[in-house]
Write an enzyme that holds these catalytic residues in place. Sequence first.
Site, mmCIF file in Angstrom:
data_model
loop_
_atom_site.group_PDB
_atom_site.id
_atom_site.type_symbol
_atom_site.label_atom_id
_atom_site.label_comp_id
_atom_site.label_asym_id
_atom_site.label_seq_id
_atom_site.Cartn_x
_atom_site.Cartn_y
_atom_site.Cartn_z
ATOM 1 N N HIS A 89 0.820 -1.213 0.000
ATOM 2 C CA HIS A 89 0.000 0.000 0.000
ATOM 3 C C HIS A 89 0.854 1.263 0.000
ATOM 4 O O HIS A 89 0.382 2.326 -0.389
ATOM 5 C CB HIS A 89 -1.018 -0.009 1.150
ATOM 6 C CG HIS A 89 -0.478 0.262 2.516
ATOM 7 N ND1 HIS A 89 -0.192 -0.736 3.423
ATOM 8 C CD2 HIS A 89 -0.214 1.423 3.154
ATOM 9 C CE1 HIS A 89 0.225 -0.202 4.555
ATOM 10 N NE2 HIS A 89 0.227 1.110 4.414
ATOM 11 N N ASP A 225 1.295 -7.728 2.253
ATOM 12 C CA ASP A 225 1.405 -6.282 2.030
ATOM 13 C C ASP A 225 2.871 -5.866 1.877
ATOM 14 O O ASP A 225 3.481 -5.329 2.803
ATOM 15 C CB ASP A 225 0.743 -5.528 3.181
ATOM 16 C CG ASP A 225 0.440 -4.083 2.838
ATOM 17 O OD1 ASP A 225 0.981 -3.580 1.832
ATOM 18 O OD2 ASP A 225 -0.333 -3.447 3.566
ATOM 19 N N SER A 648 3.948 2.422 8.288
ATOM 20 C CA SER A 648 3.716 1.420 7.248
ATOM 21 C C SER A 648 5.011 1.132 6.502
ATOM 22 O O SER A 648 5.673 2.049 6.018
ATOM 23 C CB SER A 648 2.662 1.914 6.263
ATOM 24 O OG SER A 648 1.391 1.964 6.863
#
EC number: 3.4.14.-
Length: 712
Positions: A89, A225, A648
């Site tokens: 992402h 991810d 992230s």
Amino acid sequence: MQMKLKSILLGAALLLGASGVAKADKGMWLLNELNQENLDRMRELGFTLPLDSLYSFDKPSIANAVVIFGGGCTGITVSDQGLIFTNHHCGYGAIQSQSTVDHDYLRDGFVSRTMGEELPIPGLSVKYLRKIVKVTDKVEGQLKGITDEMERLRKAQEVCQELAKKENADENQLCIVEPFYSNNEYFLIVYDVFKDVRMVFAPPSSVGKFGGDTDNWMWPRHTGDFSVFRVYAGADNRPAEYSKDNKPYKPVYFAAVSMQGYKADDYAMTIGFPGSTDRYLTSWGVEDRIENENNPRIEVRGIKQGIWKEAMSADQATRIKYASKYAQSANYWKNSIGMNRGLARLDVIGRKRAEERAFADWIRKNGKSAVYGDVLSSLEKAYKEGAKANREMTYLSETLFGGTEVVRFAQFANALATNPDAHAGILKSLDDKYKDYLPSLDRKVLPAMLDIVRRRIPADKLPDIFKNVIDKKFKGDTKKYADFVFDKSVVPYSDKFHAMLKSMDKEKFAKAIEKDPAVELSKSVIAAARAIQADAMANAYAIEKGKRLFFAGLREMYPGRALPSDANFTMRMSYGSIKGYEPQDGAWYNYHTTGKGVLEKQDPKSDEFAVQENILDLFRTKNYGRYAENGQLHIAFLSNNDITGGNSGSPVFDKNGRLIGLAFDGNWEAMSGDIEFEPDLQRTISVDIRYVLFMIDKWGQCPRLIQELKLI
């Protein structure tokens, strides 16, 4: 959120206050501020390395491998040729930028077989931390005698800018001075900025985004991810603009990758760039966040995303164009929903009020009234007086600045007319936005956003476009007004706008664009925002002063306790353990998931859970190779590390400083974590590094990347 000085002085929304005390081993710690108390706790949890292996002024350390990826994520360097692992992402915008209907890398994934096939990503940068130095004395020395908070902040910003200039950073460095500890301390930070970044590998979205919005913030999780990029440098191994002659960057340090896995209660450590927290927020600040920021955001984004989703589901080209924007919007939308629920469930307002009573008792019993006596009362007053303006600003920002896109386009168009010297940069920014924009879709969004504004903002605070145009000429019909804007304006259409720009000199263009309906709308919205901002700023400065003094008071109140600074997108570390958790009475979540769950969840009829057959076959046959543990492939795992947005892509390290995963999410039950850390509930969700390697090797058939890594 934790505000930077420039944001305070230029911000369009109210600032928040401070409260709450974190335990010493629950925090986002500055690596250069780690002390013996931290080290003792880390050793207790299992850490084996010396502190200077994490960060050092004069020798390579783990911090040298951790990077800012793009504008809001973290990444980790994993080879001596500048290979970077981050989240899918985080790379999503880059993947989307290279995708077309014929080459849909979002859907199908991307594998480069050679370095020559790695794709340059214009506008993407990677920043390596060069140094961080405390400069509190230099800043505070210039602030003595200043009692007005606005003037204090302005002067602090001026001093910080001067200190940054004196560092003599070159064009490929970023030098900033940031406030920490609620504006009680300051640090000078220097980054090397690499602008030649290329896409190397991306799994299909069926892996990298498996579970979609449904599984976002949820556990158990089965999302792969991750994405892979490479940093390139000039012949001197220094940052350089893109060139085919550039070479892979040779980093100061790169992380070894562990194949050993983990078990419950093993040491786990994250290093990354958390964006913002409000751990010292008062009860009034929590109420303000819920009522005047989260609730408006939930309402507006839910409506906007519904319009986008319908169009994206109907057309593949639209899906590609809006994929990244939708994901970004939905992420914070769901976060706000979860935060409100978590704050209520944990009675955070009640906890904050108890802390405030303890602070007031300490002031009274220790003769501190002269310094801190009015801190809490001033914060309460400022929040309550500023609530209305904060709510109005959130609605205006979410609807007309962040909902419909034509207002932002018009701002760029008007800037071209008013700032001809910056013509090239503004036009490039506008053209970048045109690439992922559909006027026909925005035509549907605009009236929905205008309707919300009319319902939620008082008539005397509405942009005057309502009274002068929408009501007067269109009898309040926002759909007819939106049709008028998109029929008559050139701003939404790249071809029309460029034709107009080329056909006129600067003076004629300025006059013509001033009368454009989209520009008229934009100017009206900006004027309304400035009026609301003027109402907000007096309270914002009072809140900022209260925050600063409240934190200073807490330090005096707890002299033996280390209080971590709120996050502000600077490098932080968090130490903890691999742990499951109890989401509710009678339930227990294990600390890891396996490939079995992918097969259980996969659904060919769902765009969130559909997985390509060739990937499913790898799970069905258990073709896991050396990436398996006891015959199973671990997909994701939990730890009680303290992270937030910006983390992230953060590396998760074991006790020996070896990479075991990439952090990519938090759990739904602890969405209140930015305000109140709850150790029994808050968990970091990370993708297992062995699943990353499995996808690169078994699905991608890309052994060259595996061979680059230092596997242990």
